[in-house]
Write an enzyme that holds these catalytic residues in place. Sequence first.
Site, PDB file in Angstrom:
ATOM      1  CB  ILE A  14      -1.169  -0.176   1.224  1.00  0.00           C
ATOM      2  CG1 ILE A  14      -2.019  -1.355   1.042  1.00  0.00           C
ATOM      3  CG2 ILE A  14      -1.587   1.414   1.289  1.00  0.00           C
ATOM      4  CD1 ILE A  14      -2.936  -1.737   2.217  1.00  0.00           C
ATOM      5  CG  ASP A  33       9.938  -0.392   3.985  1.00  0.00           C
ATOM      6  OD1 ASP A  33       9.021   0.102   3.593  1.00  0.00           O
ATOM      7  OD2 ASP A  33      10.394  -0.995   4.419  1.00  0.00           O
ATOM      8  CB  VAL A  59       8.543   3.997  11.981  1.00  0.00           C
ATOM      9  CG1 VAL A  59       8.514   3.993  10.149  1.00  0.00           C
ATOM     10  CG2 VAL A  59       7.897   2.601  11.926  1.00  0.00           C
ATOM     11  CB  SER A 136      -6.628  -2.854   9.826  1.00  0.00           C
ATOM     12  OG  SER A 136      -6.994  -4.401   9.470  1.00  0.00           O
ATOM     13  CE1 TYR A 149      -1.119  -5.296  11.259  1.00  0.00           C
ATOM     14  CE2 TYR A 149      -3.418  -5.979  10.756  1.00  0.00           C
ATOM     15  CZ  TYR A 149      -2.836  -4.898  10.569  1.00  0.00           C
ATOM     16  OH  TYR A 149      -2.629  -4.610   9.347  1.00  0.00           O
ATOM     17  CE  LYS A 153      -2.293  -1.796  11.352  1.00  0.00           C
ATOM     18  NZ  LYS A 153      -2.076  -0.241  10.808  1.00  0.00           N
ATOM     19  CB  VAL A 182      -5.038  -4.364  -0.279  1.00  0.00           C
ATOM     20  CG1 VAL A 182      -4.995  -4.241  -0.604  1.00  0.00           C
ATOM     21  CG2 VAL A 182      -6.160  -3.899   0.926  1.00  0.00           C
ATOM     22  CB  THR A 184       0.178  -5.823   0.412  1.00  0.00           C
ATOM     23  OG1 THR A 184       0.024  -6.455   1.514  1.00  0.00           O
ATOM     24  CG2 THR A 184      -0.450  -4.918  -0.377  1.00  0.00           C
TER      25      THR A 184
HETATM   26  N1  LIG Z   1      -2.673  -5.820   3.455  1.00  0.00           N
HETATM   27  C1  LIG Z   1      -3.823  -5.849   4.150  1.00  0.00           C
HETATM   28  O1  LIG Z   1      -4.588  -6.589   3.728  1.00  0.00           O
HETATM   29  C2  LIG Z   1      -4.010  -4.903   5.446  1.00  0.00           C
HETATM   30  C3  LIG Z   1      -5.177  -4.570   6.153  1.00  0.00           C
HETATM   31  C4  LIG Z   1      -5.621  -3.862   6.576  1.00  0.00           C
HETATM   32  C5  LIG Z   1      -4.198  -2.621   7.108  1.00  0.00           C
HETATM   33  N2  LIG Z   1      -3.174  -2.581   6.275  1.00  0.00           N
HETATM   34  C6  LIG Z   1      -2.619  -2.072   6.686  1.00  0.00           C
HETATM   35  O2  LIG Z   1      -1.698  -1.479   5.522  1.00  0.00           O
HETATM   36  C7  LIG Z   1      -0.266  -0.404   5.744  1.00  0.00           C
HETATM   37  C8  LIG Z   1       1.004  -1.388   4.869  1.00  0.00           C
HETATM   38  O3  LIG Z   1       0.372  -2.706   4.934  1.00  0.00           O
HETATM   39  P1  LIG Z   1       0.794  -4.003   3.563  1.00  0.00           P
HETATM   40  O4  LIG Z   1       0.268  -5.234   3.690  1.00  0.00           O
HETATM   41  O5  LIG Z   1       1.133  -2.789   2.351  1.00  0.00           O
HETATM   42  O6  LIG Z   1       1.698  -3.832   3.998  1.00  0.00           O
HETATM   43  P2  LIG Z   1       3.445  -4.054   3.468  1.00  0.00           P
HETATM   44  O7  LIG Z   1       4.361  -5.533   4.658  1.00  0.00           O
HETATM   45  O8  LIG Z   1       3.445  -5.000   2.072  1.00  0.00           O
HETATM   46  O9  LIG Z   1       4.123  -3.667   3.256  1.00  0.00           O
HETATM   47  C9  LIG Z   1       4.837  -2.616   4.716  1.00  0.00           C
HETATM   48  C10 LIG Z   1       6.360  -1.765   4.697  1.00  0.00           C
HETATM   49  O10 LIG Z   1       6.163  -1.391   5.635  1.00  0.00           O
HETATM   50  C11 LIG Z   1       7.889  -1.700   6.225  1.00  0.00           C
HETATM   51  N3  LIG Z   1       8.209  -1.479   7.071  1.00  0.00           N
HETATM   52  C12 LIG Z   1       7.073  -2.669   8.532  1.00  0.00           C
HETATM   53  N4  LIG Z   1       7.964  -2.495   9.896  1.00  0.00           N
HETATM   54  C13 LIG Z   1       9.029  -1.185   9.558  1.00  0.00           C
HETATM   55  C14 LIG Z   1       9.607  -0.209  10.536  1.00  0.00           C
HETATM   56  N5  LIG Z   1       9.753  -0.529  11.568  1.00  0.00           N
HETATM   57  N6  LIG Z   1      10.266   0.828   9.758  1.00  0.00           N
HETATM   58  C15 LIG Z   1       9.867   1.195   8.757  1.00  0.00           C
HETATM   59  N7  LIG Z   1       9.259   0.336   8.123  1.00  0.00           N
HETATM   60  C16 LIG Z   1       8.892  -0.852   8.184  1.00  0.00           C
HETATM   61  C17 LIG Z   1       7.905  -3.090   5.477  1.00  0.00           C
HETATM   62  O11 LIG Z   1       9.587  -3.203   5.176  1.00  0.00           O
HETATM   63  C18 LIG Z   1       7.556  -2.347   4.414  1.00  0.00           C
HETATM   64  O12 LIG Z   1       7.847  -2.408   2.891  1.00  0.00           O
HETATM   65  C19 LIG Z   1      -0.010  -1.407   6.982  1.00  0.00           C
HETATM   66  O13 LIG Z   1      -0.023  -0.015   7.634  1.00  0.00           O
HETATM   67  C20 LIG Z   1      -1.350  -2.134   7.544  1.00  0.00           C
HETATM   68  O14 LIG Z   1      -1.175  -2.863   8.608  1.00  0.00           O
HETATM   69  C21 LIG Z   1      -2.995  -4.072   5.134  1.00  0.00           C
END
Ligand SMILES: NC(=O)c1ccc[n+]([C@@H]2O[C@H](COP(=O)([O-])OP(=O)(O)OC[C@H]3O[C@@H](n4cnc5c(N)ncnc54)[C@H](O)[C@@H]3O)[C@@H](O)[C@H]2O)c1
Length: 249
Positions: A14, A33, A59, A136, A149, A153, A182, A184
């Site tokens: 995302i 990242d 972060v 989420s 988790y 959220k 989503v 990913t």
């Molecule tokens: N994919 C889903 O289904 C979904 C659903 C609900 C919410 N979300 C939320 O959307 C957001 C993005 O999720 P995504 O699916 O794209 O995840 P993803 O794992 O594809 O990407 C997350 C990125 O965050 C980076 N990251 C993790 N910990 C970190 C840290 N401590 N410091 C810096 N970077 C860090 C990772 O290296 C990765 O590149 C998240 O907050 C996730 O909780 C995702």
Amino acid sequence: MARTVIITGAASGIGFACAEHQLSLDWRVALIDRDAAALEKARIALARPQETLSFCLDVTDEAHVNAAIAAAGKLGPVRGLVNSAAIGADQSFEATSVEGFRKVLDVNVVGCFIVARAAIGAMRDAGGGAIVNLASVSGLRGNMGRSAYGASKGAIITMTQVMAVELASANIRVNAIAPGPVETAMVRSMHTPEARQNWVRRVPQRRYGEPREIARAAAFLLDDEQASYVTGHVLAIDGGFLAGGLLPD
Ligand SMILES: NC(=O)c1ccc[n+]([C@@H]2O[C@H](COP(=O)([O-])OP(=O)(O)OC[C@H]3O[C@@H](n4cnc5c(N)ncnc54)[C@H](O)[C@@H]3O)[C@@H](O)[C@H]2O)c1
């Protein structure tokens, strides 16, 4: 002058889709990242070296975050932040260790807080801005396996509301997006084939979302004209999951 948006978790999923979309809307993008290789790959894939800067950091590291956000201002005034970095965990409540629970809260909640607090300073200098925090549906419903988790959220949602209230006078809007499933890397590592079937059965649109579908909504919330009166809102982008009750077979 082009506006700058800071995006955490920008190397994947995302966060990456948000970076791509905001560039297409003529924003400058500061990518954050902790995964150096993925970050480099993402910056190359975006192919806009003049309009992007990347910062490899965790972060939860306040000093590095503060330095990166100060440097991001070189691209142009910081008017946006997307807090997308997070880690997932799929473990029953009883199987979750204290250490694991703390880790999820540290990255997902404290990390978001650290980045937002730093970005707010830059936004005040720029006359205001907009923050989008990734929550989420698991922060709004008791989904199995999501004790840590989901708690993280849920905290993001409350923090978003408090930020919206406190920052409205500084012309900073703060909203959250609550995605359903989503496609990913996070989901690919967490969802077994059985879990996928289970989700699809409960999503009225009967499919997973695509990262670009979240990125378009984030762009709306970041846009000071289109979303000028939207703050403190939690926008579910979930194919109807939260609305659903009894579904057809
Ligand atoms: N994919 C889903 O289904 C979904 C659903 C609900 C919410 N979300 C939320 O959307 C957001 C993005 O999720 P995504 O699916 O794209 O995840 P993803 O794992 O594809 O990407 C997350 C990125 O965050 C980076 N990251 C993790 N910990 C970190 C840290 N401590 N410091 C810096 N970077 C860090 C990772 O290296 C990765 O590149 C998240 O907050 C996730 O909780 C995702």
